[in-house]
Design an enzyme around this catalytic site. Structure first.
Site, PDB file in Angstrom:
ATOM      1  N   HIS A 159      13.466 -32.887   8.133  1.00  0.00           N
ATOM      2  CA  HIS A 159      13.816 -32.886   9.524  1.00  0.00           C
ATOM      3  C   HIS A 159      15.283 -33.367   9.687  1.00  0.00           C
ATOM      4  CE1 HIS A 159       9.510 -33.698   8.511  1.00  0.00           C
ATOM      5  NE2 HIS A 159       9.450 -32.853   9.304  1.00  0.00           N
TER       6      HIS A 159
ATOM      7  N   SER B  30       5.774 -31.050  13.247  1.00  0.00           N
ATOM      8  CA  SER B  30       6.580 -32.406  12.909  1.00  0.00           C
ATOM      9  C   SER B  30       7.779 -32.636  13.919  1.00  0.00           C
ATOM     10  CB  SER B  30       6.662 -32.752  11.725  1.00  0.00           C
ATOM     11  OG  SER B  30       7.472 -31.907  10.978  1.00  0.00           O
TER      12      SER B  30
ATOM     13  N   ASP C 229      15.419 -36.558   6.226  1.00  0.00           N
ATOM     14  CA  ASP C 229      14.496 -36.983   5.190  1.00  0.00           C
ATOM     15  C   ASP C 229      14.668 -35.607   4.429  1.00  0.00           C
ATOM     16  OD1 ASP C 229      13.296 -35.221   6.942  1.00  0.00           O
ATOM     17  OD2 ASP C 229      11.405 -36.655   6.917  1.00  0.00           O
TER      18      ASP C 229
END
Ligand SMILES: *[C@@H]1O[C@H](CO)[C@@H](O)[C@H](O)[C@H]1NC(C)=O
Ligand SMILES: *[C@@H]1O[C@H](CO)[C@@H](O)[C@H](O)[C@H]1NC(C)=O
Length: 369
Positions: free
Chosen positions: A338, A37, A335
Site C-alpha cells: 500500500h 484495502s 508497507d
C-alpha cells in the site's frame, strides 16, 4: 513531449477548486464505495480486530483497519466534497446518524471475483467471501436505512456518488504464481465482475459513478520483492517491472472498453474513469517534483518493512523484525503493498482537481491540502 505533458498535469492539479461557496448544497449528498484495502476504512478490522502497530500513525494515531500510515484516497475525496470520513458498513450499528452521508463497503483483501471462482481454481484466498458481489449485497441490505421507497431512493441515489474500485488487484495478487500470459486470461472475468456490479448499481438508481482502474503494480514494492529479476531489460528506467505495468495497461484498457459498453446501455448514467495507473506512475517517474525523495533506488522501498533490497519481506509491517522509515511523507510505499498517506494525497488531488478522472467529477468545494 512527455516532460511537457507531466508539467501540464502538475499545474492543473493545483489550479482548480474552491469555486463553490459553503452556502451552496454539496455536489454529492453521499458517497458509496466498493473496493479492497486501498479504500477499506474499517470493515476488515471489524471482523478481525488486532493491533495494527504503526498503521495510521501519521494522521489518526490508530489504524482502524486503514492500510496506510494515514488517510486513504477515498478519505481525501470525501474531505474535498465536504463529507465525513467514510463510515465502514460494519460499524453502522455504532453510529447510524451518518449513513445518509455515505457508507463504505470496501473490505481489505477482497476480490472482484467471488470465492467460488477461487475454490474452483485451487488458489488460496481468505476464508470469507467479501468480494464485489457480496459488497453489493451489503448495500442492498442497508438500503432500508437509506431511503424508504423507489421514489425516495431514486432521488437520493441521483445525488450520490458511487465508487467501484480499485478492485481486482487482489485477484491478480492471488494469481502471482502464474505467468503474465496466464494472468491475462483472467482479466475478462475480473472486468466482467466490475461491469456487472456497476450495472447493478445503475439499476438500483445510481447515476453518478466512478469505476477505478488499477495501479502500476510493476512499481509496487511487494511485486518488485517477489519478482526480482537478474535481467536488466526487465526493468524500466525507473526500476519498475515492465511486464507487470504492461499487464495493468492491458487490464485498464479492457476495463475502459467495458465502461463504454455500460455507457451505451445506460446513457443516463455518468461514469467517470479514475486513471490510478498514470496518476500513480507520474509519482514514480518524478518523485522529487511532488516532495518525495529523488533517489531512484530508495523511492521504490517500503517505509515500514523488513529485510531485502526493497525493505520488504514476508514480515507484516509492525510485527517484529520490521522497522519504520524516519519520514513516511518522503516515500511512496508504506508497507509493501500500500501507498503512504502522502502518495494517496497526491493521487486523490489529481483525481479531484486535476486530469486523471475522465470525465471530471463535479467541482469540489474544498481543496486537498
Ligand atoms: C456477469 O453477468 C453476466 C450476465 O448476467 C453473467 O453471465 C456473468 O457470469 C457475470 N460475470 C461475473 C464475473 O460475475
Ligand atoms: C526475527 O529475527 C530473528 C533473528 O534473525 C529470528 O530468530 C526470528 O525468528 C525473527 N522473527 C520473525 C517473527 O520473523
Amino acid at each position: 513531449m512527455k516532460i511537457f505533458i507531466l508539467f501540464g498535469i502538475t499545474f492543473a492539479c493545483g489550479f482548480f477548486g474552491n469555486f463553490i461557496s459553503n452556502a451552496n448544497p454539496l455536489p454529492y449528498e453521499a458517497i458509496f464505495n466498493f473496493g479492497d484495502s486501498i479504500s477499506d476504512t474499517g470493515n476488515a478490522a471489524f471482523d478481525y480486530p488486532r493491533d495494527m502497530g504503526p498503521y495510521g500513525s501519521t494522521y489518526f494515531k490508530h489504524a482502524s483497519g486503514r492500510m496506510s500510515n494515514g488517510r486513504l484516497i477515498i478519505i481525501f475525496i470525501a474531505e474535498a466534497y465536504g463529507l465525513p470520513f467514510l463510515l465502514a458498513s460494519k460499524n453502522i450499528t455504532k453510529s447510524q446518524g451518518d449513513v445518509k452521508k455515505g457508507v463504505n463497503f470496501a473490505y481489505a483483501g477482497s476480490t472482484a471475483l467471488d470465492i467460488e471462482y477461487f475454490s474452483g481454481s485451487g488458489v488460496s484466498t481468505p476464508q470469507k467471501d467479501n468480494s464485489l458481489i457480496v459488497q453489493f449485497d451489503w448495500f442492498k441490505k442497508l438500503k432500508p436505512l437509506l431511503c424508504k421507497n423507489k421514489e425516495e431512493c431514486d432521488s437520493f441515489f441521483k445525488k450520490s456518488l458511487f465508487i467501484v474500485g480499485e478492485i481486482g488487484g487482489n485477484d491478480i495478487f492471488y494469481h502471482l504464481f502464474k505467468t503474465i500470459t496466464e494472468l491475462q486470461e483472467i482479466v475478462p472475468l475480473i472486468v466482467d465482475s466490475i461491469k456487472n456490479t456497476t450495472i447493478a448499481l445503475i439499476e438500483e438508481g445510481a447515476v453518478e459513478l466512478v469505476v477505478s482502474g488499477n495501479f502500476p503494480i510493476g512499481c509496487n514494492t511487494d511485486i518488485l520483492s517477489k519478482k526480482i529479476s537478474q535481467k536488466k531489460e526487465d526493468y524500466d528506467e525507473f526500476g519498475c517491472l515492465i511486464a507487470y505495468n504492461t499487464f495493468i495497461e492491458y487490464f485498464n484498457e479492457q476495463l475502459k472498453k467495458s465502461i463504454e459498453i455500460i455507457k451505451q446501455k445506460h446513457p443516463q448514467a455518468k461514469i467517470v474513469y479514475f486513471d490510478y495507473y498514470n496518476d500513480a506512475k507520474r509519482l514514480y517517474q518524478a518523485p522529487q517534483q511532488y516532495g518525495f525523495i529523488s533517489d531512484k533506488v530508495e523511492i521504490l522501498k517500503a517505509c515500514c518493512g523488513g529485510s531485502g533490497p526493497y525493505h520488504h519481506d514476508q514480515n507484516f509491517c509492525g510485527t517484529s523484525n520490521t522497522t519504520i522509515c524516519s519520514d513516511p511523507s518522503k516515500l511512496l510505499n508504506w508497507d509493501g503493498q500500500h501507498f503512504t498517506e502522502a502518495a494517496y494525497k497526491h493521487i486523490a488531488k489529481c483525481l479531484v482537481e486535476g486530469s486523471f478522472a475522465y470525465p471530471s467529477l463535479k467541482p469540489a468545494p474544498f481543496k486537498i491540502a
